[in-house]
Design a protein around this motif. Structure first.
Motif, short mmCIF file in Angstrom:
data_model
loop_
_atom_site.label_atom_id
_atom_site.label_comp_id
_atom_site.label_asym_id
_atom_site.label_seq_id
_atom_site.Cartn_x
_atom_site.Cartn_y
_atom_site.Cartn_z
N TYR A 162 0.80 -1.21 0.00
CA TYR A 162 0.00 0.00 0.00
C TYR A 162 0.84 1.27 0.00
N HIS A 163 0.27 2.30 -0.62
CA HIS A 163 0.75 3.66 -0.46
C HIS A 163 -0.48 4.53 -0.26
N ALA A 197 5.02 4.48 4.05
CA ALA A 197 3.97 4.12 3.10
C ALA A 197 3.03 5.28 2.78
#
Length: 252
Positions: A162-163, A197
């Motif tokens: 994820y970002h 992230a």
């Protein structure tokens, strides 16, 4: 230095800082890692400290239970949560750490719409799921014995997928050099991955964390953009945070 002298030094330093690392003791005492481990184990057997992976805590400096943490500085955490939540507009993607202060952020986000939320904290998931068109992903991993959250290698690996726009991350302590610290390597690694992230990483911590050095440093502290707290730290810590590029936001 005799063993008893080393033991006295270790206990004295623990009384002052609350935590020590094996690497730090090896340098200071000029002995091997094996000698330091034997010293720590001997003191732990007498109930004078608590050993951790990579160091030791003072016997009274283990992380408090979640219920104790929620009760401590509850109003400050509520105000921190409200101020931190101001960063987040509708439709944002948000990563929320486990803990009492980050849960206050989740409660303050309850009126947002269409959020994409990723969290390892069950309570945060329940606060934000199934409302206002939000999508909530509960990160996998091993359920902690101490709080309603997941940690471990599975959690760390999932975070790599994820970002997000914003991450809200807590800490066991904020050392005088501005670095975030934690009580275990796995918890520290989870928080490190969360910081890196996000487009905007925000640390949330009340003043009781200032100057507290817990055994494990959280890599990626410099990825944090803001620290939201209810009381300004001393001048030295403010300078250290500024040097790391972390902007201090104090909510009244």
């Amino acid at each position: 230095m005799l063993a008893e002298q080393r033991h006295q030094y270790i206990l004295s330093e623990l009384g002052r800082t609350g935590a020590l690392s094996i690497a730090e003791l090896v340098r200071t005492l000029d002995v091997s890692r094996e000698t330091v481990r034997r010293d720590l184990n001997a003191l732990a057997a007498r109930g004078l400290l608590v050993t951790t992976h990579g160091g030791a805590l003072a016997a009274d400096r283990r992380e408090p239970s979640l219920s104790d943490r929620e009760a401590a500085n509850a109003d400050a955490k509520r105000r921190i949560g409200l101020r931190a939540a101001e960063f987040v507009p509708d439709d944002a993607s948000v990563l929320i750490d486990s803990g009492s202060t980050t849960n206050a952020v989740a409660l303050a986000l309850a009126d947002r719409h269409r959020l994409s939320v990723y969290t390892n904290d069950w309570r945060t998931a329940f606060v934000l799921a199934r409302r206002n068109g939000n999508r909530v992903t509960l990160l996998g991993g091993e359920l902690s014995d101490d709080e309603d959250a997941t940690f471990g290698l599975d959690t760390i690996q999932q975070l790599a997928q994820y970002h997000v726009d914003f991450a809200f991350v807590g800490a066991g302590g904020i050392a005088q050099d501005g670095e975030l610290t934690d009580y275990s390597r796995l918890a520290a690694e989870v928080r490190s991955r969360m910081l890196t992230a996000a487009g905007t990483a925000i640390v949330v911590a009340d003043h009781s964390k200032f100057g507290r050095l817990t055994p494990v440093r959280i890599n990626g502290t410099d990825a944090a953009r803001y620290l939201v707290t209810e009381r300004a730290p001393d001048a030295a810590l403010r300078r250290a945070l500024t040097a790391r590029g972390i902007e201090l936001i104090v909510c009244g």
